[in-house]
Design an enzyme around this catalytic site. Sequence first.
Site, PDB file in Angstrom:
ATOM      1  N   ASP A  74      30.552   1.066 -44.166  1.00 24.65           N
ATOM      2  CA  ASP A  74      31.864   1.648 -43.918  1.00 24.65           C
ATOM      3  C   ASP A  74      32.264   1.468 -42.450  1.00 24.65           C
ATOM      4  O   ASP A  74      31.562   1.937 -41.550  1.00 24.65           O
ATOM      5  CB  ASP A  74      31.776   3.135 -44.301  1.00 24.65           C
ATOM      6  CG  ASP A  74      33.118   3.793 -44.413  1.00 24.65           C
ATOM      7  OD1 ASP A  74      34.132   3.138 -44.106  1.00 24.65           O
ATOM      8  OD2 ASP A  74      33.153   4.974 -44.807  1.00 24.65           O
ATOM      9  N   GLY A 111      40.731  -2.245 -46.616  1.00 21.47           N
ATOM     10  CA  GLY A 111      41.688  -3.330 -46.850  1.00 21.47           C
ATOM     11  C   GLY A 111      42.276  -3.919 -45.586  1.00 21.47           C
ATOM     12  O   GLY A 111      43.302  -4.602 -45.624  1.00 21.47           O
ATOM     13  N   ASP A 114      41.357   5.540 -48.456  1.00 20.07           N
ATOM     14  CA  ASP A 114      40.722   6.446 -49.430  1.00 20.07           C
ATOM     15  C   ASP A 114      41.749   7.008 -50.402  1.00 20.07           C
ATOM     16  O   ASP A 114      42.800   7.476 -49.988  1.00 20.07           O
ATOM     17  CB  ASP A 114      40.065   7.631 -48.721  1.00 20.07           C
ATOM     18  CG  ASP A 114      38.940   7.198 -47.812  1.00 20.07           C
ATOM     19  OD1 ASP A 114      38.813   5.985 -47.563  1.00 20.07           O
ATOM     20  OD2 ASP A 114      38.197   8.073 -47.366  1.00 20.07           O
TER      21      ASP A 114
HETATM   22  C1  GLA Z   1      35.477   6.786 -45.402  1.00 19.88           C
HETATM   23  C2  GLA Z   1      35.333   6.011 -46.704  1.00 19.88           C
HETATM   24  C3  GLA Z   1      35.033   6.983 -47.832  1.00 19.88           C
HETATM   25  C4  GLA Z   1      33.756   7.745 -47.525  1.00 19.88           C
HETATM   26  C5  GLA Z   1      33.878   8.445 -46.177  1.00 19.88           C
HETATM   27  C6  GLA Z   1      32.560   9.040 -45.722  1.00 19.88           C
HETATM   28  O1  GLA Z   1      36.583   7.635 -45.386  1.00 19.88           O
HETATM   29  O2  GLA Z   1      36.494   5.280 -46.983  1.00 19.88           O
HETATM   30  O3  GLA Z   1      34.896   6.276 -49.049  1.00 19.88           O
HETATM   31  O4  GLA Z   1      32.667   6.860 -47.526  1.00 19.88           O
HETATM   32  O5  GLA Z   1      34.302   7.558 -45.161  1.00 19.88           O
HETATM   33  O6  GLA Z   1      32.639   9.629 -44.460  1.00 19.88           O
END
Ligand code: GLA
Length: 506
Positions: free
Chosen positions: A269, A309, A330
């Site tokens: 991430d 993205g 998200d």
């Molecule tokens: C980001 C990701 C989520 C999740 C959080 C965890 O927002 O996009 O899917 O993994 O971090 O902190």
Amino acid sequence: MLCSTTSAGPLEITAQDLRGTWVLYPPAPEGVVSYSLLTFAQGNGGLQGSMYGNMKYAKRVDVQDIALEGNRLSFMTGPTPWRGEFDNATQMRLTWLWTDGSPIAEDAVVARRASRAEVSRIQRIPPANLVQHRLPLPALRELPPNGLAQTPIMGWNSWNHFTVTIDDRAVREIADALVASGLRDAGYVYVIIDDGWQGERDSDGVLHPNSKFPDMRALADYVHSKGLQFGIYSSPGPVTCANYLGSHGYEVEDAKLFASWGVDLLKYDWCSALYLYKTQEEMRAAYQKMGEALRATNRPIVYSLCNYGMFDVGKWARKAGGNLWRISNDSVAGNRWASISDRFDNNGNPEDSRPGGWNDPDMMLIDNGGLTVDESRTHMTLWVMLAAPLILGNDLRKMPGEIREILLNREVIGIDQDARGLQGQRLFREGDIEVWIKELSEVSKAVALYNRGPRKREFAVNWSKIGVSSPRMVRNLWPEVEIRSDSVGFVASIPAHGSALLRVQM
Ligand code: GLA
């Protein structure tokens, strides 16, 4: 201290009382101090505010829509609402909320008025064990395919339901529930621990899980013993999005560690890497760095890229070793139906998805609040039409029967897992109704109808309009939705925000 209340009367907090800086220390993993500073000032147009935290992306955000009433405060940071309740003029309890008003974290965090000395002290707190400077990145190259994810992966991820409260016990219970519910046998095999498992990195550079995960190897063994696969989470940045330690500077060490535990999938991430690496090339190289480290372990590990993205990720994710890549922000934050319906229009480039690498419109929201049963069916329909990874995010230990039926519908899952691996696309839209087609193997097509409007609709489609001539077989995959078909076409009666899904063989 200014406070317009007397000790006997009800607490009335004024704008004057609010002015200045407040400090809160949100719950943090072992070895990390996390803090936020909340500052309010009187501007021309009324109260103004900002929030800075070393959490999340360590950036200052505007505080908007500030309202005070009695001892209560409310405000927004971006789409996130907050509520505060004052204990007295120097202390309040803050809760951050989903847009529907339900709390994200169960416990409120205490915010106290901060002195200048405290503000400057906490701003000097060095984050633990972090390599915060830019590091050399590998020259770009194209990693060969790892042969994994020949169909979109299916499983469960801890974030949408548990966020950072996930622990060893919950993971075991979820693994048990995947088996007991029949979901494992329907293909949902990956159990992915998202953010919140990390503890401290020792002086040898070894990252240890925090106290909620006493023995990660044993946990992976347990998951494997149930016929499931084990997934974990990290970041190319120094810290993750929830401020746990990331893999920056320790890519090789962490990849080896994950492999030694028996990890079968890594979600990686971007988070704080945002502050170190800025260009598309740098991002690709940072992902490639971990991609190479994973390959070097010789363990087959599905590699899931999470960069919301940014840039043209679908064009290079595969070359960096990726098997799936997020195509958007998200979906769990904010209005759930809006998140899902947004994917009708923002679903990645269909040509990027094919066996071995998939556009990922994010983990599923079904059974996590905020969606009706018809909307949940539409969510499932859209994801299978997109050939999306089907990663559940609900509490499988208590799943209502009607949800289980949606998630376990084998023929619907079959559309997602079709061997051709083509992403479905919208053929046309008429008002609120959208008609989508996904080409399948065995001279078949999936046809989905969506009603994005607020009222039930009857909608007729002629076979000729969707490129079907005299179908040999028509299957209604959601029997809850009424469909009448003949040699000319079909008529579906679709509920508000609902969908119809057919499999047609020519
Ligand atoms: C980001 C990701 C989520 C999740 C959080 C965890 O927002 O996009 O899917 O993994 O971090 O902190």
